[in-house]
Motif scaffolding. Structure first.
Motif, PDB file in Angstrom:
ATOM      1  N   UNK A 174       0.830  -1.206   0.000  1.00  0.00           N
ATOM      2  CA  UNK A 174       0.000   0.000   0.000  1.00  0.00           C
ATOM      3  C   UNK A 174       0.864   1.256   0.000  1.00  0.00           C
ATOM      4  N   UNK A 175       1.886   1.238   0.833  1.00  0.00           N
ATOM      5  CA  UNK A 175       2.778   2.399   0.933  1.00  0.00           C
ATOM      6  C   UNK A 175       3.471   2.664  -0.402  1.00  0.00           C
ATOM      7  N   UNK A 176       3.905   1.595  -1.029  1.00  0.00           N
ATOM      8  CA  UNK A 176       4.603   1.761  -2.301  1.00  0.00           C
ATOM      9  C   UNK A 176       3.637   2.259  -3.377  1.00  0.00           C
ATOM     10  N   UNK A 177       2.419   1.789  -3.323  1.00  0.00           N
ATOM     11  CA  UNK A 177       1.413   2.266  -4.280  1.00  0.00           C
ATOM     12  C   UNK A 177       1.160   3.760  -4.089  1.00  0.00           C
ATOM     13  N   UNK A 178       1.191   4.181  -2.851  1.00  0.00           N
ATOM     14  CA  UNK A 178       1.009   5.615  -2.616  1.00  0.00           C
ATOM     15  C   UNK A 178       2.177   6.404  -3.186  1.00  0.00           C
ATOM     16  N   UNK A 179       3.363   5.867  -3.034  1.00  0.00           N
ATOM     17  CA  UNK A 179       4.533   6.547  -3.615  1.00  0.00           C
ATOM     18  C   UNK A 179       4.385   6.632  -5.134  1.00  0.00           C
ATOM     19  N   UNK A 180       3.818   5.577  -5.703  1.00  0.00           N
ATOM     20  CA  UNK A 180       3.655   5.559  -7.159  1.00  0.00           C
ATOM     21  C   UNK A 180       2.537   6.488  -7.605  1.00  0.00           C
ATOM     22  N   UNK A 181       1.429   6.462  -6.877  1.00  0.00           N
ATOM     23  CA  UNK A 181       0.241   7.190  -7.333  1.00  0.00           C
ATOM     24  C   UNK A 181       0.156   8.630  -6.837  1.00  0.00           C
ATOM     25  N   UNK A 182       0.862   8.906  -5.751  1.00  0.00           N
ATOM     26  CA  UNK A 182       0.805  10.273  -5.214  1.00  0.00           C
ATOM     27  C   UNK A 182       2.194  10.818  -4.908  1.00  0.00           C
ATOM     28  N   UNK A 183       3.055  10.849  -5.909  1.00  0.00           N
ATOM     29  CA  UNK A 183       4.429  11.297  -5.656  1.00  0.00           C
ATOM     30  C   UNK A 183       4.487  12.759  -5.228  1.00  0.00           C
ATOM     31  N   UNK A 184       3.571  13.557  -5.716  1.00  0.00           N
ATOM     32  CA  UNK A 184       3.599  14.974  -5.343  1.00  0.00           C
ATOM     33  C   UNK A 184       3.308  15.147  -3.857  1.00  0.00           C
TER      34      UNK A 184
END
Lengths: 210, 210
Positions: A98-108
């Motif tokens: 989940x954390x990595x997906x957030x890094x991918x989907x919400x980098x800003x």
DNA sequence: TTAATTTTTGACCATTTGGAAAAATATTAA
DNA sequence: TTAATATTTTTCCAAATGGTCAAAAATTAA
């Protein structure tokens, strides 16, 4: 010409406009930091005039504040989801995913957060000391329990959480460096797929009881 | 009133002065980022006047540039030291240890670097694409070789390096958050001691061949 | 339609900031 | 010592920037 004084947007139009502004501000703030960003840049990005921005938000600070507030909510969700009920290894793996997906989907958002922390977290230090600490304490307790029960190899639960934060956020915040080192060829999806596999392997190896 | 045009400081005094300025600039830049920092702040920090700063460095940019250049040199040293000759696990452990020590001893440099990367690495993108990529390629090859020889458990060597970078730098860049979560009580030495033990354990578990 | 209200913008202002010029001071060479 | 040189500071400027204001434009209410 009267200023909007309501905190909560009333009409759909207003809400939409505020979202447009927030999105533009996120783009700009995450790239240049708070002090490095100008209202003009935000206005430009949003495609409206500077005074119009100040019609919806009374200052640059206020835009930033709302952005950070919304961010924190989203940011804590994955850890909140870590539940005592499930299988320890699966829970941790899911959290990492989940954390990595957030890094991918919400980098800003990730960079905005990074920036805020780098500056000493002036706007959210209370949140860190309060809400965040509480949440981590709670989850660290769960992890500790798992370890005591022999369902998870023993490590310091706090530093384990730090390691997960660090490794996952790295792919958002240090994207430029990651791309440089990996070479241009890797598409974003491929990159995150590999990262996902790597982190999964790394942490499972470290945490699985032998 | 003539401007200094020599790149290399001549006298001991000049060198000393430049160092003072660089140190002050590091303090300020690492806290506020490039655009968030003013020459006045640097002058203040250094205890000299603004024009005097511009006597030694012709612009804010130039100070920043020299700072970044000096930083990169120092930053690559630990990885350069990773040598094929030694015992794989020991070499990796040593690398982690060195990296963490740098986070502890040079947090300002770490934050300066983080800041630079967050902004898209405008000043060092060439270095990343060139020198850094080369170095990592070389070391990744060594790590790969170790893995093929069965002396190290298999993981993606590039992502392994990323994980080490991320976890170690985290303790410098996210210090505020780490302190908040751990609570005030932990002294810096204690904190890094625990981090050291944790990371050592984490990576050794993941890399030791069973 | 017209009047009232909300939204948007062009013009403007005060402050900050990077940087230049030159005078003043300190230092070194003669 | 005096002259030349190097260093430091006071003063200043032009551009950038956060924010205001009143007028214009658009929208809504009557």
């Amino acid at each position: 010409m009267k200023k909007l004084n309501t905190r909560i947007p009333n009409t759909r139009i207003q809400r939409q406009k505020r979202l447009t502004i927030l999105d533009a501000a996120l783009e700009v703030f995450s790239k240049n930091g708070f002090r490095g960003s100008t209202i003009d840049q935000i206005a430009n990005q949003a495609g409206i005039s500077k005074p119009n921005i100040l019609y919806y938000y009374s200052s640059k600070q206020e835009i930033h504040k709302e952005l950070i507030e919304r961010l924190m909510e989203k940011w804590l969700t994955p850890l909140e989801a870590l539940s005592e009920g499930g299988d320890p290894i699966s829970e941790i793996r899911l959290y990492i995913k989940r954390k990595l997906e957030m890094a991918r989907d919400f980098p800003r958002q990730s960079r905005l957060f990074n920036n805020e922390i780098l500056q000493g977290a002036p706007h959210i230090i209370d949140l860190l000391d309060g809400e965040l600490k509480n949440l981590v304490d709670k989850k660290a307790k769960i992890i500790s329990k798992w370890m005591k029960e022999g369902r998870l190899a023993k490590v310091d639960p706090y530093h384990l959480i730090f390691s997960i934060w660090a490794t996952t956020q790295h792919y958002a915040d240090f994207d430029v460096q990651v791309c440089a080192v990996l070479g241009k060829e890797k598409a974003i999806n491929k990159r995150f797929e590999r990262a996902q596999k790597h982190l999964d392997l790394l942490f499972v190896r470290a945490l699985r009881v032998k």
